[in-house]
Design a protein around this motif. Structure first.
Motif, PDB file in Angstrom:
ATOM      1  N   ALA A 123      16.507  10.644  -1.466  1.00 34.02           N
ATOM      2  CA  ALA A 123      17.243   9.402  -1.219  1.00 34.02           C
ATOM      3  C   ALA A 123      17.346   9.108   0.276  1.00 34.02           C
ATOM      4  CB  ALA A 123      18.635   9.476  -1.848  1.00 34.02           C
ATOM      5  N   ARG A 124      17.469  10.163   1.076  1.00 36.89           N
ATOM      6  CA  ARG A 124      17.499   9.949   2.531  1.00 36.89           C
ATOM      7  C   ARG A 124      16.180   9.334   3.008  1.00 36.89           C
ATOM      8  NH1 ARG A 124      16.009  13.507   6.826  1.00 36.89           N
ATOM      9  NH2 ARG A 124      15.929  15.224   5.335  1.00 36.89           N
ATOM     10  N   THR A 125      15.069   9.806   2.454  1.00 36.33           N
ATOM     11  CA  THR A 125      13.767   9.246   2.812  1.00 36.33           C
ATOM     12  C   THR A 125      13.696   7.768   2.443  1.00 36.33           C
ATOM     13  OG1 THR A 125      12.756  11.413   2.438  1.00 36.33           O
ATOM     14  CG2 THR A 125      11.273   9.524   2.528  1.00 36.33           C
ATOM     15  N   ALA A 126      14.283   7.399   1.303  1.00 35.97           N
ATOM     16  CA  ALA A 126      14.302   5.992   0.899  1.00 35.97           C
ATOM     17  C   ALA A 126      15.094   5.142   1.888  1.00 35.97           C
ATOM     18  CB  ALA A 126      14.889   5.865  -0.504  1.00 35.97           C
ATOM     19  N   GLY A 170      14.697   4.518  -4.080  1.00 39.75           N
ATOM     20  CA  GLY A 170      14.883   5.959  -4.183  1.00 39.75           C
ATOM     21  C   GLY A 170      14.796   6.425  -5.623  1.00 39.75           C
ATOM     22  N   PRO A 171      15.069   7.699  -5.861  1.00 38.96           N
ATOM     23  CA  PRO A 171      14.920   8.283  -7.194  1.00 38.96           C
ATOM     24  C   PRO A 171      16.076   7.935  -8.127  1.00 38.96           C
ATOM     25  CG  PRO A 171      15.657   9.941  -5.640  1.00 38.96           C
ATOM     26  CD  PRO A 171      15.401   8.704  -4.838  1.00 38.96           C
ATOM     27  N   THR A 172      15.823   8.106  -9.415  1.00 42.48           N
ATOM     28  CA  THR A 172      16.880   7.926 -10.406  1.00 42.48           C
ATOM     29  C   THR A 172      17.757   9.173 -10.460  1.00 42.48           C
ATOM     30  OG1 THR A 172      15.397   8.753 -12.133  1.00 42.48           O
ATOM     31  CG2 THR A 172      15.498   6.369 -11.840  1.00 42.48           C
ATOM     32  N   GLY A 173      18.911   9.018 -11.099  1.00 41.00           N
ATOM     33  CA  GLY A 173      19.799  10.158 -11.292  1.00 41.00           C
ATOM     34  C   GLY A 173      20.562  10.580 -10.061  1.00 41.00           C
ATOM     35  N   MET A 174      20.644   9.689  -9.074  1.00 42.17           N
ATOM     36  CA  MET A 174      21.365  10.023  -7.845  1.00 42.17           C
ATOM     37  C   MET A 174      22.080   8.783  -7.333  1.00 42.17           C
ATOM     38  SD  MET A 174      21.262   9.746  -4.266  1.00 42.17           S
ATOM     39  CE  MET A 174      22.570  10.471  -3.254  1.00 42.17           C
ATOM     40  N   ALA A 182       0.822  -1.212   0.000  1.00 39.40           N
ATOM     41  CA  ALA A 182       0.000   0.000   0.000  1.00 39.40           C
ATOM     42  C   ALA A 182       0.855   1.262   0.000  1.00 39.40           C
ATOM     43  CB  ALA A 182      -0.934  -0.004   1.208  1.00 39.40           C
ATOM     44  N   ASP A 183       2.130   1.141   0.389  1.00 36.02           N
ATOM     45  CA  ASP A 183       3.033   2.289   0.379  1.00 36.02           C
ATOM     46  C   ASP A 183       3.506   2.645  -1.030  1.00 36.02           C
ATOM     47  OD1 ASP A 183       2.946   2.504   3.143  1.00 36.02           O
ATOM     48  OD2 ASP A 183       4.727   1.248   3.452  1.00 36.02           O
ATOM     49  N   ALA A 196      15.580  -5.394 -10.424  1.00 35.09           N
ATOM     50  CA  ALA A 196      17.028  -5.265 -10.613  1.00 35.09           C
ATOM     51  C   ALA A 196      17.361  -4.094 -11.527  1.00 35.09           C
ATOM     52  CB  ALA A 196      17.603  -6.561 -11.182  1.00 35.09           C
ATOM     53  N   ALA A 197      16.403  -3.689 -12.368  1.00 37.66           N
ATOM     54  CA  ALA A 197      16.601  -2.509 -13.216  1.00 37.66           C
ATOM     55  C   ALA A 197      16.331  -1.239 -12.420  1.00 37.66           C
ATOM     56  CB  ALA A 197      15.701  -2.563 -14.448  1.00 37.66           C
ATOM     57  N   THR A 198      15.208  -1.200 -11.728  1.00 39.42           N
ATOM     58  CA  THR A 198      14.917  -0.107 -10.802  1.00 39.42           C
ATOM     59  C   THR A 198      13.780  -0.530  -9.893  1.00 39.42           C
ATOM     60  OG1 THR A 198      14.548   2.282 -10.589  1.00 39.42           O
ATOM     61  CG2 THR A 198      13.223   1.142 -12.228  1.00 39.42           C
ATOM     62  N   THR A 199      13.893  -0.186  -8.632  1.00 38.97           N
ATOM     63  CA  THR A 199      12.811  -0.464  -7.694  1.00 38.97           C
ATOM     64  C   THR A 199      11.769   0.643  -7.764  1.00 38.97           C
ATOM     65  OG1 THR A 199      14.170   0.599  -6.004  1.00 38.97           O
ATOM     66  CG2 THR A 199      14.162  -1.811  -6.045  1.00 38.97           C
ATOM     67  N   GLN A 200      10.542   0.301  -7.365  1.00 39.23           N
ATOM     68  CA  GLN A 200       9.496   1.311  -7.267  1.00 39.23           C
ATOM     69  C   GLN A 200       9.720   2.170  -6.014  1.00 39.23           C
ATOM     70  OE1 GLN A 200       7.759   2.031  -9.697  1.00 39.23           O
ATOM     71  NE2 GLN A 200       8.059   0.196 -10.950  1.00 39.23           N
ATOM     72  N   LYS A 201       9.001   3.291  -5.942  1.00 35.96           N
ATOM     73  CA  LYS A 201       9.260   4.281  -4.896  1.00 35.96           C
ATOM     74  C   LYS A 201       8.071   4.378  -3.955  1.00 35.96           C
ATOM     75  CE  LYS A 201      12.229   4.800  -8.157  1.00 35.96           C
ATOM     76  NZ  LYS A 201      13.354   3.847  -8.207  1.00 35.96           N
ATOM     77  N   PRO A 202       8.293   4.317  -2.643  1.00 39.69           N
ATOM     78  CA  PRO A 202       7.183   4.490  -1.710  1.00 39.69           C
ATOM     79  C   PRO A 202       6.670   5.924  -1.738  1.00 39.69           C
ATOM     80  CG  PRO A 202       9.243   4.416  -0.506  1.00 39.69           C
ATOM     81  CD  PRO A 202       9.565   4.092  -1.937  1.00 39.69           C
TER      82      PRO A 202
END
Length: 411
Positions: A291-294, A234-238, A15-16, A35-41
């Protein structure tokens, strides 16, 4: 005995992640491309919009309130990654645009300064292209020699062969912690210790390991460790490059511009202290903050709990898919994270991916940016299912049913 499934409330976790609650081709989405990218809460998404909507300003040097708030949030992420990696010094955390950027930084800064013609660089057969191409470029420029650690048919590194490659000419070893294509967990501590005994420095590509394995760069004693936030919910580009302080201080800047300087005249520039020496220009502020939030989200669940649950999914999926006639799992390493690459007899991996997508199931197909590895294993590519903490056994059942559907349609 209590399992990770008992500890984690997976439905609450799902649900997050608002993106999971959607239909793809009329079917409930099953997302197996982690493995390519995780989803973001939702908390990460809110952190991004919170910055832009509440205190959008450039960081450092600004004395107004918004700039000070943005700077504080930005630097709090650096401290969080120091804790996440257990780095000794805060200034050992360099913000990058991702794992690839971090590897290139080391190749172009450390490599150009300290490597010379005839020096040897060791990588492995398991490497992503991002940990092959920068070293090839450096070898072409400097006259260095690239050597490759072989693997066995299961996808495990041959450590005895690695030892034979090491010599007094070995100056740098750069290996992946976890294979993105096979899920193999490499014995990086052993690799690092043997490289140091030969007098070489070591870079670890941690893109895939960072979300699955508890990291301690001091215990590993690696010289550099590179990772990406988008593999960490977390987000991309970081991303982050960890480097030992003494090495980073000895390295020249990788890019020139604002922030990485102390004083500029037309005759000469003096460079800033760590970590800012390697962070030229306006950074990706919003995504660094998010990213810190992740990382806080991962902390809240407990990384050990996440790893244990993902291992349960791996075991379940391996057993389930192994029962399908005509399916062959590629990569049976002794230690793996939650990645399964497979091929279907007589069916191209791209056709497998297209049909699964029609069923609402997202997997990755192709060579996974590991063409030399695919050649070593004798396949053109694979279909890859990779699992995260929000995935379920029921979704794995749907994958198995989907594969049977693929076989029925294509045979």
């Amino acid at each position: 005995m209590q399992t990770a499934t008992d500890i984690l409330d997976i439905q609450r976790i799902r649900a997050d992640f608002p993106i999971l609650d959607q239909l793809v081709n009329g079917k409930q989405l099953v997302y197996f491309d982690n493995a390519a990218t995780t989803q973001k809460p939702l908390s990460v998404l809110q952190a991004i919009s919170g910055y832009y909507g509440g205190y959008n300003a450039n960081i450092h040097r600004g004395i107004h309130q918004l700039a000070e708030k943005a700077t504080s949030a930005f630097e709090a992420t650096r401290q969080k990654f120091q804790e996440f990696l257990n780095a000794r010094h805060l200034e050992e955390i360099i913000f990058t645009y991702g794992t690839t950027d971090g590897i290139n930084l080391v190749a172009q800064s450390y490599g150009r300064r300290f490597l010379n013609a005839g020096d040897e660089i060791i990588i492995s057969t398991l490497e992503h292209h991002s940990n092959i191409v920068p070293w090839q470029m450096l070898c072409e420029e400097k006259g260095c020699i690239l050597k490759v650690i072989p693997i066995d048919d299961n996808g495990d590194l041959l450590i005895d062969e690695y030892e034979k490659l090491l010599s007094e000419r070995t100056k740098l070893v750069s290996v992946v912690h976890v294979s993105n294509a096979l899920g193999t967990i490499n014995p990086v501590k052993t690799i690092i210790d043997k490289a140091h005994a030969a007098g070489a420095v070591v870079l670890i590509d941690g893109a895939q390991a960072s979300s699955h394995i508890t990291l301690d760069v001091q215990a590993l004693d690696c010289d550099f460790y590179s990772l990406s936030a988008h593999k960490l919910y977390g987000p991309t580009g970081m991303g982050v490059l960890y480097g030992k302080k003494a090495l980073l201080e000895a390295m020249p800047p990788y890019r020139g511009g604002g922030e990485m300087i102390k004083e500029v005249t037309f005759e000469k520039t003096t460079y800033n202290d760590l970590p800012y020496k390697f962070e030229a220009g306006t950074p990706n502020i919003a995504d660094v903050i998010a990213a810190r939030t992740a990382l806080e989200y991962i902390e809240g669940l407990g990384k050990e709990n996440i790893a244990a649950y993902e291992h349960e999914l791996l075991v379940y999926a391996t057993e389930k898919l192994s029962q399908i006639e005509g399916l062959r799992i590629i990569g049976q390493a002794r230690e793996k994270v939650s990645v399964i690459s497979f091929v279907l007899d007589g069916i191209h991996h791209q056709d497998t991916g297209v049909i699964l997508d029609q069923l609402g199931i997202a997997v990755r197909t192709g060579h996974h940016c590991t063409q030399p590895l695919m050649r070593r294993l004798g396949v053109a590519g694979t279909s890859r299912a990779s699992f995260a903490v929000y995935n379920t056994r029921e979704e794995i059942d749907r994958l198995a049913q989907g594969i049977l559907r693929v076989q029925k349609m294509m045979m």
